[in-house]
Write a protein that holds these residues in place. Sequence first.
Motif, PDB file in Angstrom:
ATOM      1  N   MET A 204      42.293  51.036  44.530  1.00  0.00           N
ATOM      2  CA  MET A 204      43.340  50.253  44.755  1.00  0.00           C
ATOM      3  C   MET A 204      42.918  48.891  44.945  1.00  0.00           C
ATOM      4  O   MET A 204      43.572  47.802  44.474  1.00  0.00           O
ATOM      5  N   VAL A 205      41.726  48.563  45.688  1.00  0.00           N
ATOM      6  CA  VAL A 205      41.297  47.218  45.858  1.00  0.00           C
ATOM      7  C   VAL A 205      40.939  46.611  44.666  1.00  0.00           C
ATOM      8  O   VAL A 205      41.245  45.362  44.213  1.00  0.00           O
ATOM      9  N   ALA A 206      40.262  47.297  43.782  1.00  0.00           N
ATOM     10  CA  ALA A 206      39.338  46.755  42.735  1.00  0.00           C
ATOM     11  C   ALA A 206      40.702  46.307  41.523  1.00  0.00           C
ATOM     12  O   ALA A 206      40.564  45.459  40.922  1.00  0.00           O
ATOM     13  N   GLU A 207      41.772  47.343  41.548  1.00  0.00           N
ATOM     14  CA  GLU A 207      42.899  47.123  40.726  1.00  0.00           C
ATOM     15  C   GLU A 207      43.600  45.826  41.128  1.00  0.00           C
ATOM     16  O   GLU A 207      44.066  45.159  40.263  1.00  0.00           O
ATOM     17  N   LEU A 208      43.789  45.755  42.464  1.00  0.00           N
ATOM     18  CA  LEU A 208      44.319  44.475  42.880  1.00  0.00           C
ATOM     19  C   LEU A 208      43.731  43.284  42.578  1.00  0.00           C
ATOM     20  O   LEU A 208      44.024  42.351  42.132  1.00  0.00           O
ATOM     21  N   ALA A 209      42.116  43.178  42.748  1.00  0.00           N
ATOM     22  CA  ALA A 209      41.442  42.122  42.365  1.00  0.00           C
ATOM     23  C   ALA A 209      41.580  42.041  40.808  1.00  0.00           C
ATOM     24  O   ALA A 209      41.553  40.700  40.294  1.00  0.00           O
ATOM     25  N   TRP A 210      41.579  42.989  39.902  1.00  0.00           N
ATOM     26  CA  TRP A 210      41.684  42.820  38.598  1.00  0.00           C
ATOM     27  C   TRP A 210      43.102  42.230  38.170  1.00  0.00           C
ATOM     28  O   TRP A 210      43.211  41.270  37.528  1.00  0.00           O
ATOM     29  N   TYR A 211      44.167  42.789  38.710  1.00  0.00           N
ATOM     30  CA  TYR A 211      45.579  42.301  38.565  1.00  0.00           C
ATOM     31  C   TYR A 211      45.388  40.618  38.948  1.00  0.00           C
ATOM     32  O   TYR A 211      46.141  39.811  38.287  1.00  0.00           O
ATOM     33  N   HIS A 233      40.697  24.281  38.926  1.00  0.00           N
ATOM     34  CA  HIS A 233      40.851  25.888  38.545  1.00  0.00           C
ATOM     35  C   HIS A 233      42.215  26.297  39.263  1.00  0.00           C
ATOM     36  O   HIS A 233      42.527  26.141  40.245  1.00  0.00           O
ATOM     37  N   CYS A 234      42.826  27.005  38.323  1.00  0.00           N
ATOM     38  CA  CYS A 234      44.353  27.420  38.950  1.00  0.00           C
ATOM     39  C   CYS A 234      44.326  28.916  38.585  1.00  0.00           C
ATOM     40  O   CYS A 234      43.330  29.326  37.600  1.00  0.00           O
ATOM     41  N   GLY A 235      44.683  29.777  39.422  1.00  0.00           N
ATOM     42  CA  GLY A 235      45.008  31.149  39.101  1.00  0.00           C
ATOM     43  C   GLY A 235      43.988  31.910  39.733  1.00  0.00           C
ATOM     44  O   GLY A 235      43.101  31.449  40.599  1.00  0.00           O
ATOM     45  N   GLY A 236      43.656  33.124  39.146  1.00  0.00           N
ATOM     46  CA  GLY A 236      42.631  33.978  39.451  1.00  0.00           C
ATOM     47  C   GLY A 236      41.146  33.622  38.457  1.00  0.00           C
ATOM     48  O   GLY A 236      41.392  32.548  37.771  1.00  0.00           O
ATOM     49  N   LYS A 237      40.265  34.422  38.999  1.00  0.00           N
ATOM     50  CA  LYS A 237      38.991  34.285  37.873  1.00  0.00           C
ATOM     51  C   LYS A 237      38.566  35.727  37.235  1.00  0.00           C
ATOM     52  O   LYS A 237      38.397  36.709  37.898  1.00  0.00           O
ATOM     53  N   ILE A 238      38.743  35.656  36.118  1.00  0.00           N
ATOM     54  CA  ILE A 238      38.344  36.887  35.267  1.00  0.00           C
ATOM     55  C   ILE A 238      36.814  37.225  35.366  1.00  0.00           C
ATOM     56  O   ILE A 238      35.869  36.244  35.255  1.00  0.00           O
ATOM     57  N   ASP A 239      36.400  38.476  35.734  1.00  0.00           N
ATOM     58  CA  ASP A 239      35.160  38.491  36.398  1.00  0.00           C
ATOM     59  C   ASP A 239      34.801  39.974  36.333  1.00  0.00           C
ATOM     60  O   ASP A 239      35.956  40.789  36.406  1.00  0.00           O
ATOM     61  N   ASP A 240      33.784  40.562  36.347  1.00  0.00           N
ATOM     62  CA  ASP A 240      33.499  41.978  36.652  1.00  0.00           C
ATOM     63  C   ASP A 240      33.788  42.413  38.154  1.00  0.00           C
ATOM     64  O   ASP A 240      33.480  41.380  38.945  1.00  0.00           O
TER      65      ASP A 240
END
Length: 256
Positions: A204-211, A233-240
Amino acid sequence: MVAAAAPILNVEMGSSYIPKDNPSKPLGEDAHFVISDKNTAGVADGVGGWALKGIDAGEYARDHMRNCVASVVGAEGIVYPKRVMTEAHSRTTAAGSSTACLISFDGWFLRAANLGDSGFMIFRGEKLVYRSPVQRRGFNCPYQMGTREQFDKPTVAWSGKIRMEAGDIIVVGTDGLLDNVFEREIVELLAAEVAETAVDLATMVAELAWYNSLDSVKDGPFAVEARKAGRSHCGGKIDDITVVVAKVTASSFSHG
């Protein structure tokens, strides 16, 4: 005569990994391990800047984690995370560099070592009670270990020993988690009481980070830090994204 029951610590551990979408690197640049019978886990994040030189830093992260596993399995008695990190570093030969965070339980204590901007948080009673220090030389420039002399050695890693309590939840992650999820968002997940196991909560935590990483509007922790550093920088950060969760409980035994 029966002595009073003495509580002993039990740890349930689980993990989740979501590599970013990159066909040339399907394994991503993160790596991790969980060794339940040793109550030990670790995460590593290969530094993406190596891609400019044609090097997959995920190979270094995976090599280092494999060597950590070998060190933990071979350890007798207490597992010391900083010692494990140091031994693994001396055996790692892959090109590249990475951050790393290792945790291990010793009785009612959590032992940990962290190099760079991976890290862990301890939640108690649905509140954050501890967060590991971040090691950076500047914005988006973490301490990192590698095979070349100019990189950091595990000797400079932060290490600590923290008393645990029954009910504590430890969340370990690479910066793909920490750059995309605020502490309060994890508290909200814990308060919802929808995750029954450590694996469920890690997922759940990983999916929240991905979202959050895909959100181009709502600023995450990385965007907040970017502004403080005078960057845009705006929004989230795409990463592993790598997440390990440890749930602490207590049981009792009696001496006759």
